[in-house]
Scaffold this active site. Structure first.
Site, PDB file in Angstrom:
ATOM      1  N   GLY A 231       0.829  -1.203   0.000  1.00  0.00           N
ATOM      2  CA  GLY A 231       0.000   0.000   0.000  1.00  0.00           C
ATOM      3  C   GLY A 231       0.855   1.241   0.000  1.00  0.00           C
ATOM      4  O   GLY A 231       2.012   1.226  -0.429  1.00  0.00           O
ATOM      5  N   GLY A 236       2.216   2.648   5.484  1.00  0.00           N
ATOM      6  CA  GLY A 236       3.446   1.863   5.693  1.00  0.00           C
ATOM      7  C   GLY A 236       4.269   2.407   6.842  1.00  0.00           C
ATOM      8  O   GLY A 236       4.788   1.646   7.669  1.00  0.00           O
ATOM      9  N   GLU A 253       5.532  -3.385   1.063  1.00  0.00           N
ATOM     10  CA  GLU A 253       5.689  -3.100  -0.368  1.00  0.00           C
ATOM     11  C   GLU A 253       4.998  -1.768  -0.607  1.00  0.00           C
ATOM     12  O   GLU A 253       3.766  -1.707  -0.643  1.00  0.00           O
ATOM     13  CB  GLU A 253       5.015  -4.191  -1.208  1.00  0.00           C
ATOM     14  CG  GLU A 253       5.859  -5.409  -1.438  1.00  0.00           C
ATOM     15  CD  GLU A 253       6.931  -5.224  -2.507  1.00  0.00           C
ATOM     16  OE1 GLU A 253       6.982  -4.138  -3.134  1.00  0.00           O
ATOM     17  OE2 GLU A 253       7.719  -6.146  -2.697  1.00  0.00           O
ATOM     18  N   CYS A 287       2.002   0.963  -8.803  1.00  0.00           N
ATOM     19  CA  CYS A 287       3.215   1.349  -8.083  1.00  0.00           C
ATOM     20  C   CYS A 287       4.414   1.389  -9.006  1.00  0.00           C
ATOM     21  O   CYS A 287       5.433   1.984  -8.677  1.00  0.00           O
ATOM     22  CB  CYS A 287       3.468   0.374  -6.947  1.00  0.00           C
ATOM     23  SG  CYS A 287       3.612  -1.321  -7.522  1.00  0.00           S
TER      24      CYS A 287
END
Ligand code: NAD
Length: 472
Positions: A231, A236, A253, A287
């Site tokens: 996310g 994070g 990630e 991403c």
């Protein structure tokens, strides 16, 4: 149990049930705003139950032979395959992606199950070089235990599956918390497929709910052996800070601010076609999207013209309608983030709007910005929208230096000279670098390497093997 995908319930210990609180929330089709379902709003109570169910199931699951676990995984994949068309349509509606994106997502998830089923049966460890003559050193693959998995909305099914499938294959049990924006394709249908495949109760549990309730409860749960989070940076950071207080294991990630470098000898038409994929595929909401185009001055005008021509030809609309290239952004909040936090402030600081920069509801026109400098949000931020910001440089060294200013997952370099491309790639601090290609060959077979170096040469990517909408 019949396939539902209308009202998603929690799946805990092999049973579908409403949230302990009884609360639920609507799920919307992203293009039309129509309600297409509802999801149970799980919270800490549900997470506790799911972790307990996963813990109880784990020893029995790990005690099965690898071929037995592999057989469950293949059946899990078969159940998804049987619903392939439904799932592709659900992904299109729930994420707003076009058909090719949805097909990629569903088929990658199914392949991931097949690959993990094979891996489980072929690798049980290694024979290591002995540390001393006469000794035998072995390493053995053992399960971690219970893994919590938290996933985002952009590729909800396969980002879940990339941990669920190998995790299950090697004897772990799972508690999955999908994004609240995609709880059906990211959670409910996986629970249903696992249930239909006969996975033992508690092996896969799905708790839908919001990030700050179900997500936080799972990420802070002391009963996990690993929390796997995919996310944004903000969540994070919160998860890392909380995990540091008692050294809980987390794998994060997060996003990237990836660079797309066009050198002065590049094939500009090829680079511009690849830029459509790199920055505009799924409306730039990945991403690995290129969110900085760093272009040498002598080719910058030609490059701008070539990307603009292609961007202007793209059709934006409801992905369920024929001929649409780009769908909506995931939400109006995301649109506002792209427009108000990236595009408008960059223009206010001197960027030139070449095309786009307008929207209709969640539909954002593909946008090209020229004269972008390293202080502008279009350069400093992960964009997560259909924007191509172009920054001009005078040398290869300057291109590398600018690219390396931000964390990058996946970069591209365009040049007619393969060795030059390789040498620039060597100097880029990215997880993966493509030479003369966009982020290309991603699938279950070559998983995202994270922030470690890896290089790809995209010699196979010619304009002909790009989708028609990207070729221009
Ligand atoms: P997000 O961080 O808002 O949400 C991701 C998940 O975390 C959701 O399930 C959400 O409910 C949950 N969550 C939110 N806040 C939380 C908290 N405080 N504690 C625990 N859980 C929480 O991200 P998003 O908007 O869904 O996804 C976009 C981001 O994901 C982008 O930054 C993108 O780069 C990143 N991403 C990374 C990868 C990768 O492989 N590295 C892949 C896809 C997306």
């Amino acid at each position: 149990m019949t396939w539902s995908a209308v009202v998603s319930e929690l799946y805990i210990g092999g049973e579908f049930r409403p949230a302990a609180s009884g609360r639920s929330a609507p799920v919307h089709e992203k293009a039309t705003g129509a309600q297409i379902g509802a999801y149970a709003l799980g919270d800490g109570v549900d997470v506790d139950r799911a972790v307990a169910a996963a813990r109880a199931a784990q020893p029995g699951w790990a005690a099965l032979s690898a071929p037995e676990r592999a057989a469950y995984l293949r059946r899990f994949g078969d159940r998804l395959q049987e619903r392939y068309e439904d799932l592709v349509a659900l992904s299109m509606r729930e994420t707003g992606g076009v058909r090719a994106k949805a097909e990629d997502e569903v088929s990658t998830s199914i392949r991931q199950l097949a690959i993990s089923a094979v891996q489980a049966t072929e690798n049980a460890g290694d024979i290591l070089p002995p540390y001393k003559a006469g000794k035998l050193s072995l390493s053995r693959v053992v399960p971690l235990g219970v893994i919590g998995v938290i996933t985002p909305w952009n590729y909800p099914m396969n980002l879940a599956m990339r941990m669920v499938a190998p995790g299950l294959a090697f004897g772990n049990t799972i508690v999955l918390k999908p994004s609240e924006l995609t709880p059906m394709i990211g959670g409910q249908v996986l629970a249903e497929a696992a249930d239909h495949a006969g996975l033992p109760p508690g092996v896969l549990n799905v708790v839908t709910g919001d990030g700050l309730e179900a997500g936080r409860a799972l990420s802070e749960h002391r009963g996990l052996d690993l929390l796997d989070f995919t996310g944004g940076r903000e969540a994070g950071l919160a998860i890392a800070a909380s995990a540091a207080t008692d050294l809980r294991a987390v794998r994060l990630e997060l996003g990237g601010d990836n660079a797309f470098i066009v050198l002065d000898d590049a094939d500009i038409e090829l680079a511009a076609s690849c830029a459509m994929i790199a920055s505009l595929e799924f409306q730039g909401q990945t991403c690995i999207s290129s969110s900085r185009h760093i272009v040498m001055r002598s080719v910058a005008d030609r490059y701008l013209e070539a990307v603009t021509r292609r961007a202007e030809a793209l059709r934006v609309g409801d992905p369920m309608a024929p001929g649409v290239d780009l769908g909506p952004l995931i939400s109006e909040a995301q649109r506002d983030r792209v427009h108000r936090r990236i595009v408008e402030p960059s223009i206010a600081k001197g960027a030139r709007l070449v095309t786009g920069g307008t929207y209709d509801g969640p539909f954002y026109r593909p946008t090209v910005l020229a004269d972008v400098t390293p202080e502008m949000p279009a350069f400093t931020e992960e964009i997560f929208g259909p924007v191509i910001p172009v920054t001009v440089v005078d040398s290869e060294d300057e291109a590398v230096e600018l690219a390396n200013r931000h964390p990058m997952m996946m970069d591209s370099v365009f040049t007619a000279d393969l060795m030059r491309g390789m040498s620039v790639a060597e100097r880029l601090q990215a997880g993966e670098v493509h030479v003369n290609d966009a982020h290309a060959r991603h699938g279950a077979e070559n998983q995202m390497p994270g922030f470690t170096k890896r290089q790809w040469i995209g010699v196979q990517r010619t304009p002909l093997d790009l989708p028609a909408w990207a070729r221009g």
